[in-house]
Design an enzyme around this catalytic site. Structure first.
Site, PDB file in Angstrom:
ATOM      1  N   LYS A  56       0.853  -1.189   0.000  1.00 45.61           N
ATOM      2  CA  LYS A  56       0.000   0.000   0.000  1.00 45.61           C
ATOM      3  C   LYS A  56       0.891   1.242   0.000  1.00 45.61           C
ATOM      4  O   LYS A  56       1.718   1.425   0.911  1.00 45.61           O
ATOM      5  CB  LYS A  56      -0.860  -0.020   1.258  1.00 45.61           C
TER       6      LYS A  56
HETATM    7  O1  G3P Z   1      -9.293   1.687   4.316  1.00 46.06           O
HETATM    8  C1  G3P Z   1      -9.159   2.980   4.803  1.00 46.06           C
HETATM    9  C2  G3P Z   1      -9.822   3.116   6.101  1.00 46.06           C
HETATM   10  O2  G3P Z   1      -9.250   2.303   7.062  1.00 46.06           O
HETATM   11  C3  G3P Z   1     -10.003   4.507   6.563  1.00 46.06           C
HETATM   12  O3  G3P Z   1     -11.237   4.529   7.142  1.00 46.06           O
HETATM   13  O4  G3P Z   1     -13.061   5.359   8.542  1.00 46.06           O
HETATM   14  O5  G3P Z   1     -10.666   5.916   9.105  1.00 46.06           O
HETATM   15  O6  G3P Z   1     -11.777   6.961   7.158  1.00 46.06           O
HETATM   16  P1  G3P Z   1     -11.712   5.755   8.033  1.00 46.06           P
END
Ligand code: G3P
Length: 269
Positions: free
Chosen positions: A92
């Protein structure tokens, strides 16, 4: 559309895979930290191996630390060679990762993506917030791009100050402010719109890069992401559960159970 699980929590991973519908895992440093905190500290290298084994041969995204293209390339190679015998490692790379001490932004993510992709190491370009970033990542040879739907919605909400709260959902049509104006950011009306736009661009030019919709926050958003044409949605475990729940399903199950007569039970003997 495939479903990946967006977590580094081994218990959640095992539970979700047991359902038979999960085809990959995405992690990032924040998710690793959360999992480590829950464990009360752990040998991360051994823990990552366990995640890979639990992934049953499906793609597992592991993130580099950032920095220059050369650093990210070296980190990606290291992660790949260290863990590739345990599962299908995907590296990633943040699309635009590096801000130096003088606030100068360096565009190293694309270079690192190209270098790793040219060596057939699969790259998931992450933190994608615009269709333009996704286009460049696809040209650089990314196997996946990860547009962050939920964080675009967060951003649109924040732009409007207190007018919208965390639970206001920016659907695929966007929402209007109190004066009736559609709220946009560089033409995007929602996280789902971001994915829709990337899907159109990739279709126009037959890119092989897969759209891995990330930062998913609720079941309705996942539905709209599927409508938008994402190849994959990576979903936190609570959202995966939310996708299955409906009170009418529970009500129906109760009514069926109440109606079971002894003769019906005998059918299973
Ligand atoms: O895959 C990306 C994710 O983990 C981010 O999610 O909810 O922290 O924006 P969030």
């Amino acid at each position: 559309m495939k479903i990946f699980i967006d977590t580094a929590d081994l218990a959640e991973i095992k539970d979700a895979f047991s359902w038979g519908i999960v085809e990959g895992i995405t992690t990032n440093p924040s998710l690793m930290k959360k999992a480590q905190d829950k464990q009360g500290g752990t040998n991360l290298e051994e823990y990552v191996k366990k995640i890979l084994v639990a992934s049953r041969g499906t793609p597992v995204s592991l993130e580099v630390l950032g920095g220059t293209a050369e650093e990210m390339y070296a980190q990606g190679k290291k992660l790949y060679s260290k863990f590739k015998n345990y599962g299908a490692v995907v590296i990633k790379i943040p699309v635009n990762p590096s801000v130096d001490d003088n606030s100068k932004v360096h565009y190293e993510g694309l270079k690192a993506t190209k270098m790793l992709s040219e060596e057939n190491i699969p790259v998931n370009v992450t933190l994608v917030m615009t269709p333009e970033q996704a286009l460049l990542a696809a040209i650089a040879g990314a196997t996946y791009v990860s547009p962050f739907a939920g964080r675009i919605d967060d951003h649109l909400r924040k732009q409007r100050g207190k007018e919208f709260g965390k639970l206001d959902y920016f659907n695929k049509h966007g929402i209007k402010d109190s004066k009736g104006n559609l709220i946009t950011d560089t033409g995007l009306v929602s996280g789902v719109h971001l994915i829709n736009s990337i899907a159109s661009i990739f279709r126009n030019y037959n890119f092989k890069t897969q759209i891995l919709a990330a930062s998913t926050r609720n079941a309705r958003q996942v539905r709209e992401i599927a409508e938008a044409g994402a190849h994959i949605a990576t979903i936190p475990f609570p959202v995966l559960k939310e996708m299955i729940h409906h009170h009418k399903t529970l009500e129906g199950m109760k009514a069926f159970t109440d109606d079971i007569v002894p003769e019906y039970r005998k059918l299973f003997e």
